[in-house]
Design a protein around this motif. Structure first.
Motif, short mmCIF file in Angstrom:
data_model
loop_
_atom_site.label_atom_id
_atom_site.label_comp_id
_atom_site.label_asym_id
_atom_site.label_seq_id
_atom_site.Cartn_x
_atom_site.Cartn_y
_atom_site.Cartn_z
N THR A 43 0.10 5.85 -0.27
CA THR A 43 -0.67 7.04 -0.67
C THR A 43 0.30 8.06 -1.25
N ARG A 44 1.24 8.55 -0.41
CA ARG A 44 2.13 9.65 -0.79
C ARG A 44 3.04 9.29 -1.97
N THR A 45 3.75 8.17 -1.85
CA THR A 45 4.78 7.85 -2.85
C THR A 45 4.16 7.60 -4.22
N PRO A 73 2.79 7.24 6.93
CA PRO A 73 1.59 7.74 7.61
C PRO A 73 1.82 7.91 9.11
N PRO A 98 0.81 -1.22 0.00
CA PRO A 98 0.00 0.00 0.00
C PRO A 98 0.85 1.28 0.00
N ARG A 119 7.45 -0.69 -5.68
CA ARG A 119 7.42 -0.88 -4.22
C ARG A 119 7.11 -2.34 -3.98
N GLN A 137 12.14 8.89 -0.58
CA GLN A 137 11.76 9.51 0.69
C GLN A 137 12.98 10.18 1.34
#
Ligand code: CP
Length: 310
Positions: A58-60, A266, A56, A109, A140
């Motif tokens: 969201t940001r990347t 997160p 999972p 990922r 990151q």
């Protein structure tokens, strides 16, 4: 070396100071312009980027999608559950098929450390590591460095504390490699079960004392507990972890007034960071997220166009 020659980004461990600064300075030039400006829109026109996300995100994932589109590339995102990997297809065959479908680069990922390296040896395409198990999360680390430079200026000599679940954190490893290459003094802190003394062999100071970790820091980077990668309990309970190692208004007194707080997300509000602090001006958390677009534009541009750059 004074020229960018890589076509894959697998981690920060092997990157030189020149290479890290090349990505950061390229990102800084992209960040000066609004992402929608036309001069950048054609840089990757005609390129096809495939996001292969087997964990999972969201940001990347979203930042890589926006970055690719901002450079004019087509981008297609595939998640693990929605791919034929669930039918037994291997990662190698998935990548070879994605290449046959016209991919110019793969952003991956995966929960297995080394998966991006494996793909880079099998498939003749730029491979970008978007997080591989507890190994590395180079984009990151780079956006954290970018954000620290925005607030603190030159990284050399700055004291950066990374606090939390270091053992299972790919973010901690990428930051440690990148920051020490740029001359920062890095402290790794948290419970002894999650911050083994052996990390000091990687150039960091290790402490299990919160006051010692915070008192001289220019920036404190918090990490969440990576439950998904832990098979055993490393501390009695989340509330005890929070009492001993959570960042709240009480322990802020240990920190320099101008020291800033980062978190890759997160967040687990009320565990590693008090909610009020996460929303305060000291926290650069949403700056990190926003900077992730320019940094990923730089990564995609340099890796896919490396053969054409002088
Ligand atoms: N920081 C980070 O990797 O967030 P995501 O898991 O949402 O991509």
């Amino acid at each position: 070396m004074s020229k960018w020659v890589r076509n894959s980004l697998l981690g920060l461990e092997d990157l030189s100071e020149f290479e890290i600064m090349k990505i950061i300075e390229t990102a800084e030039s992209f960040a000066l312009q609004e992402p929608k400006q036309s001069s950048e829109k054609s840089l990757l026109s005609g390129y096809r980027i495939i996001n292969l996300f087997m964990e999972p995100s969201t940001r990347t994932r979203v930042a890589f999608e926006i970055a690719a589109k901002s450079l004019g590339a087509d981008v297609i995102s595939i998640s693990g559950e929605a791919s034929s990997l669930t039918k037994g297809e291997s990662l190698k065959d998935t990548a070879l098929n994605v290449k046959a479908l016209g991919a110019d680069a793969i952003v991956i990922r995966h929960s297995s450390p080394g998966s991006p390296l494996l793909l880079s040896r099998i498939v003749d395409l730029p491979i970008i590591n978007a997080g591989d198990g507890a190994h590395e999360h180079p984009s990151q680390g780079l956006l954290d460095i970018f954000t620290l430079r925005q607030k603190l200026g030159e990284i050399k000599g700055k004291r950066i504390t990374i606090l939390g679940d270091i053992l299972f954190s790919r973010v901690a490893r990428s930051n440690l490699f990148g920051l020490t290459t740029l001359g920062a003094k890095v402290t790794l802190a948290g419970p002894s079960t999650l911050v083994p003394k052996e990390f000091s062999q990687m150039g960091a100071r290790v402490t299990h004392n919160l006051e010692e970790a915070l008192v001289d820091a220019d920036a404190v980077m918090l990490l969440r507990i990576q439950h998904e990668r832990q098979s055993a309990k490393h501390f009695p309970s989340l509330s005890e972890y929070s009492k001993m190692f959570g960042l709240n208004n009480r322990v802020l007194n240990y920190m320099k007034k101008e020291a800033v707080v980062l978190h890759p997300g997160p967040l687990n509000r009320g565990v590693e960071i008090e909610s009020e602090l996460a929303d305060s001006n000291r926290a650069l958390i949403l700056n990190q997220v926003k900077n992730g677009i320019a940094v990923r534009m730089a990564i995609l541009y340099l890796c896919t166009r490396s053969n054409n750059l002088s």
